[in-house]
Design an enzyme around this catalytic site. Sequence first.
Site, PDB file in Angstrom:
ATOM      1  N   GLY A  18       0.801  -1.221   0.000  1.00 20.69           N
ATOM      2  CA  GLY A  18       0.000   0.000   0.000  1.00 20.69           C
ATOM      3  C   GLY A  18       0.830   1.264   0.000  1.00 20.69           C
ATOM      4  O   GLY A  18       0.285   2.359   0.056  1.00 20.69           O
ATOM      5  N   CYS A  19       2.132   1.121  -0.038  1.00 18.81           N
ATOM      6  CA  CYS A  19       3.021   2.282  -0.081  1.00 18.81           C
ATOM      7  C   CYS A  19       3.575   2.430  -1.492  1.00 18.81           C
ATOM      8  O   CYS A  19       3.873   1.432  -2.148  1.00 18.81           O
ATOM      9  CB  CYS A  19       4.185   2.102   0.898  1.00 18.81           C
ATOM     10  SG  CYS A  19       3.674   1.977   2.613  1.00 18.81           S
TER      11      CYS A  19
END
Length: 136
Positions: free
Chosen positions: A49-50
Site C-alpha cells: 500500500g506504499c
Amino acid sequence: MANAAFEELVEDFEFLDDWEDRYRHVIDLGKAMDPLDEALRVPATKVDGCASQVWLHAQFDDGTLHFDGASDAMIVSGLIAVLRVLYNGLSPDEVVAVDARAEMGRLGLNDHLSAQRSNGLRAMIERIRELAAQAA
C-alpha cells in the site's frame, strides 16, 4: 494519548514556521535512524500500500513495542522515524488506542502529504496496529 517523546517532537515542530522546514525535519529524522538490517527486508516485513518500498520489523519486549523500519524514499524514512517516536515503548493496548491521524495532525503533516504518501502512512499505521492486536 501521546507519550513524552512524541510530545517533545510536537514541541520541536511548533518551532518550525513553514511546511518546508517541517518536511526537512522529517527527512532529517529518517536519516538519523540506524539502517534496518538487510536480513529483515523480506516479504514478511514489507508494507503493502506504499508507493515506495517500506519494511517494518516489530517486536514486543517486556510487553512494549519496539520497531524499526526502512524505506527507499527519504520522506517515508522520516515518517517511519516519527511513527517510532509515537509508538515505541507502548503496550499493545496503548498502540491500538492511539489516534495516529490526530497525533500526526499535531505535527502539521496530514494536510501536506501527497495522496500516495498519505495512503502509505495509513498502511504503515495499520501494519503497526495489526501487529499490536496480534500481540495483545
